[in-house]
Write a protein that holds these residues in place. Structure first.
Motif, PDB file in Angstrom:
ATOM      1  N   VAL A  71      33.547 -10.425  23.301  1.00 48.15           N
ATOM      2  CA  VAL A  71      33.239 -11.664  22.589  1.00 48.15           C
ATOM      3  C   VAL A  71      31.808 -12.059  22.935  1.00 48.15           C
ATOM      4  N   ALA A  72      30.957 -12.130  21.932  1.00 47.90           N
ATOM      5  CA  ALA A  72      29.547 -12.409  22.180  1.00 47.90           C
ATOM      6  C   ALA A  72      28.948 -13.230  21.051  1.00 47.90           C
ATOM      7  N   VAL A  73      28.160 -14.238  21.423  1.00 47.87           N
ATOM      8  CA  VAL A  73      27.415 -15.060  20.463  1.00 47.87           C
ATOM      9  C   VAL A  73      25.950 -14.985  20.875  1.00 47.87           C
ATOM     10  N   ARG A  78      24.298 -20.314  20.272  1.00 49.59           N
ATOM     11  CA  ARG A  78      25.343 -20.902  21.128  1.00 49.59           C
ATOM     12  C   ARG A  78      25.334 -22.416  21.016  1.00 49.59           C
ATOM     13  N   GLY A  79      26.499 -22.994  21.196  1.00 57.77           N
ATOM     14  CA  GLY A  79      26.629 -24.439  21.132  1.00 57.77           C
ATOM     15  C   GLY A  79      26.939 -24.965  19.739  1.00 57.77           C
ATOM     16  N   ARG A  84      34.195 -20.568  19.060  1.00 59.49           N
ATOM     17  CA  ARG A  84      35.509 -21.196  18.836  1.00 59.49           C
ATOM     18  C   ARG A  84      36.095 -20.762  17.489  1.00 59.49           C
ATOM     19  N   VAL A  85      35.295 -20.810  16.413  1.00 56.58           N
ATOM     20  CA  VAL A  85      35.853 -20.423  15.116  1.00 56.58           C
ATOM     21  C   VAL A  85      36.188 -18.932  15.092  1.00 56.58           C
ATOM     22  N   PRO A 112      37.102 -22.577  31.019  1.00 53.09           N
ATOM     23  CA  PRO A 112      37.440 -23.803  30.278  1.00 53.09           C
ATOM     24  C   PRO A 112      37.433 -23.613  28.761  1.00 53.09           C
ATOM     25  N   PHE A 113      36.523 -22.799  28.254  1.00 47.91           N
ATOM     26  CA  PHE A 113      36.486 -22.519  26.820  1.00 47.91           C
ATOM     27  C   PHE A 113      37.791 -21.884  26.376  1.00 47.91           C
TER      28      PHE A 113
END
Length: 140
Positions: A71-73, A78-79, A84-85, A112-113
């Protein structure tokens, strides 16, 4: 958030868009060796790419054993809620496929995410490529 699109397909079709994201995030930013980043699972996994205004900005993969990984953005994106989507999309697809659960190996800072998406921690932390991780699971 601007218009985004999520595509899912095999590695042959999405590698050209997913690979540069993973190279930037994991190999360049997190200093993971290319030998550790690229594995045989890519050929058999279902891959996902998020496109924002036509640009590939996030990726992940889902393995046959119900494991979500890579999983990478992109740092510049980011932010914005793209991670999340993307995760919600994968979770929804896994439910539609009647999978019993999804699981992942989370970097400790991301606990936490993933908890906010319903995952819970299993076991103790461990090092993977020199980065602290924990196993997490979401059962349906």
């Amino acid at each position: 958030m601007q218009n985004y699109e999520i595509q899912s397909d095999d590695w042959a079709r999405l590698a050209a868009d997913a690979k540069p994201i993973r190279e930037q995030v994991f190999i360049q930013e997190q200093h993971i060796s290319p030998e550790d980043e690229w594995d045989a699972q890519d050929a058999i996994a279902l891959h996902f790419v998020v496109y924002l205004a036509g640009q590939a900005v996030a990726t992940a993969r889902l393995l046959e054993n119900h494991s979500i990984g890579r999983v990478a953005v992109l740092k510049s994106q980011r932010g914005l809620g793209l991670g999340r989507v993307l995760m919600q999309h994968i979770i929804q697809l896994a439910r539609q496929q009647c999978r019993p659960e999804v699981k992942l190996s989370a970097q400790v800072h991301a606990i936490p995410f993933y908890q906010s998406l319903g995952f819970y921690v299993e076991g103790e932390s461990y090092l993977d490529c020199g980065i602290p991780h924990v196993d997490m699971r979401l059962q349906f």
